[in-house]
Enzyme design. Structure first.
Site, PDB file in Angstrom:
ATOM      1  N   SER A  26       1.045  -1.308   0.109  1.00 55.03           N
ATOM      2  CA  SER A  26      -0.187  -0.298   0.165  1.00 55.03           C
ATOM      3  C   SER A  26       0.564   1.430  -0.318  1.00 55.03           C
ATOM      4  CB  SER A  26      -1.227   0.153   1.161  1.00 55.03           C
ATOM      5  OG  SER A  26      -1.771   1.699   1.817  1.00 55.03           O
TER       6      SER A  26
ATOM      7  N   LYS B  91      -3.806   2.598  -2.348  1.00 56.28           N
ATOM      8  CA  LYS B  91      -2.893   3.284  -0.745  1.00 56.28           C
ATOM      9  C   LYS B  91      -4.293   3.411   0.034  1.00 56.28           C
ATOM     10  CE  LYS B  91      -1.094   7.320  -0.241  1.00 56.28           C
ATOM     11  NZ  LYS B  91      -0.034   7.585   1.387  1.00 56.28           N
TER      12      LYS B  91
ATOM     13  N   ASN C  43      10.432   6.697   4.770  1.00 52.85           N
ATOM     14  CA  ASN C  43       9.191   8.223   4.182  1.00 52.85           C
ATOM     15  C   ASN C  43       7.963   8.643   5.156  1.00 52.85           C
ATOM     16  OD1 ASN C  43       5.985   6.683   3.707  1.00 52.85           O
ATOM     17  ND2 ASN C  43       7.632   4.779   3.913  1.00 52.85           N
ATOM     18  N   ALA C  44       7.637  10.583   4.980  1.00 54.75           N
ATOM     19  CA  ALA C  44       6.247   9.962   5.936  1.00 54.75           C
ATOM     20  C   ALA C  44       5.403  10.955   4.873  1.00 54.75           C
ATOM     21  CB  ALA C  44       6.694  11.039   6.750  1.00 54.75           C
TER      22      ALA C  44
ATOM     23  N   LEU D 183      -0.218   9.370   5.131  1.00 55.40           N
ATOM     24  CA  LEU D 183      -2.237   9.095   4.717  1.00 55.40           C
ATOM     25  C   LEU D 183      -2.680   9.893   4.284  1.00 55.40           C
ATOM     26  CD1 LEU D 183      -2.758   7.651   8.381  1.00 55.40           C
ATOM     27  CD2 LEU D 183      -1.895   6.647   6.449  1.00 55.40           C
TER      28      LEU D 183
ATOM     29  N   CYS E 232       0.727   1.884  10.472  1.00 53.83           N
ATOM     30  CA  CYS E 232       1.323   3.369   9.592  1.00 53.83           C
ATOM     31  C   CYS E 232       2.375   3.664  11.256  1.00 53.83           C
ATOM     32  CB  CYS E 232       0.728   3.876   9.045  1.00 53.83           C
ATOM     33  SG  CYS E 232       1.174   5.630   8.943  1.00 53.83           S
TER      34      CYS E 232
ATOM     35  N   ILE F  89       5.380  -7.278   6.163  1.00 54.06           N
ATOM     36  CA  ILE F  89       5.483  -5.579   7.564  1.00 54.06           C
ATOM     37  C   ILE F  89       5.224  -4.539   6.932  1.00 54.06           C
ATOM     38  CG2 ILE F  89       6.686  -7.021   9.732  1.00 54.06           C
ATOM     39  CD1 ILE F  89       9.015  -5.442   8.497  1.00 54.06           C
TER      40      ILE F  89
END
Length: 272
Positions: free
Chosen positions: A18, A44, A69-70, A73, A128, A189
């Site tokens: 995702s 996503k 990465n950030a 959402l 996340c 994971i």
């Protein structure tokens, strides 16, 4: 390469985790039409309302093949996402796995009910590591994982696949809780961390912290997949650090039957 997964005979045993590449309906449709090697198309993560996410930079390569990465959402919300997914033409030998998230049990159920009519299965983002109040914040509590999984299972008639975080002392315990809640499979994971990457004395990511992925997480991912496969009797989607055929064989040996390729796609084109 035919493989059986949650009631469907798929073109191949691979997925893209995702949030990587398959982030919009046109791209998902292009994969359906042109790339049969990807049997499971994972979207996503989709939440109850639109989220703008973090400002760029949202991705940084801190060493060859390793990333933080950030994204935050980012998504258009469940209602709009359902409209977009409804337009997809899903081949018989592919599986659309729609990733969802929420800030409560009720929000997970709300999004699940909206997205389930347009999905072959729902992935529960319980992992996340950088969005406060979401994902990992819930996925580290086995009782909450069990409750969310059971609530979503009761609300929909498609398979439910919790995606677990490696950032727990006992991932087998979390996997067992998901199975007890009625999970049909486990995805393992998500990214490690969160971690930081600095350049010239300042963090690169706008959020400062981000999930860690790429080749460096492979040993942890294999350990988690193996512990999960030993603890549950449902299929395991293995992902984390895969960059070669030998890595895929390692995940198969650890008990996974579907294999997620993410960071290794960086720099590739559709011709490769």
């Amino acid at each position: 390469m035919k493989t059986e997964f949650l009631g469907k005979s798929l073109s191949a045993p691979f997925t893209i985790p995702s949030g990587i590449v398959t982030c919009s309906a046109p791209i998902i449709q292009a994969f359906f039409d042109q790339i049969p090697e990807v049997g499971v198309l994972t979207t996503k993560s989709i939440g109850p309302t639109p989220r703008a996410g973090y400002r760029e930079p949202i991705l940084s390569q801190y060493s060859p093949g390793n990333f933080v990465n950030a994204v935050g959402l980012t998504n258009p919300g469940a209602e709009r996402s359902a409209e977009l997914m409804a337009e997809l033409n899903i081949p018989e030998d592919r599986f659309l796995l729609v990733s969802i998230f929420g800030g409560s049990v009720e929000e997970y159920v709300e999004v699940a009910r909206i997205m389930a009519p347009h999905a072959d299965g729902l992935e529960l983002n319980l992992s996340c590591p950088h969005a406060k109040g979401y994902g990992m914040a819930m996925g580290q509590d086995p009782d909450l994982v069990r409750e969310i999984t059971a609530a979503v299972k009761a609300a929909v008639d498609v398979p439910v696949v919790p995606k677990l975080t490696p950032n727990v002392p006992n991932i087998a315990e979390i996997a067992k809780a998901a199975e007890q809640g009625g999970a049909d499979a486990i995805c393992a994971i998500n990214t490690l961390g969160p971690g930081s990457h600095y350049s010239h004395g300042a963090p690169v990511l706008s959020n400062g912290l981000g999930g860690m992925s790429g080749k460096g997480v492979l040993p942890i991912a294999l350990k988690c997949a193996s512990e999960i496969a030993e603890a549950v009797s449902i299929p395991v989607i293995g992902c984390g650090g895969i960059s070669s055929a030998d890595n895929v064989r390692s995940f198969k040996g650890a008990g996974a039957s579907i294999f997620g390729i993410g960071s290794a796609l960086v720099g590739m084109t559709t011709q490769q």
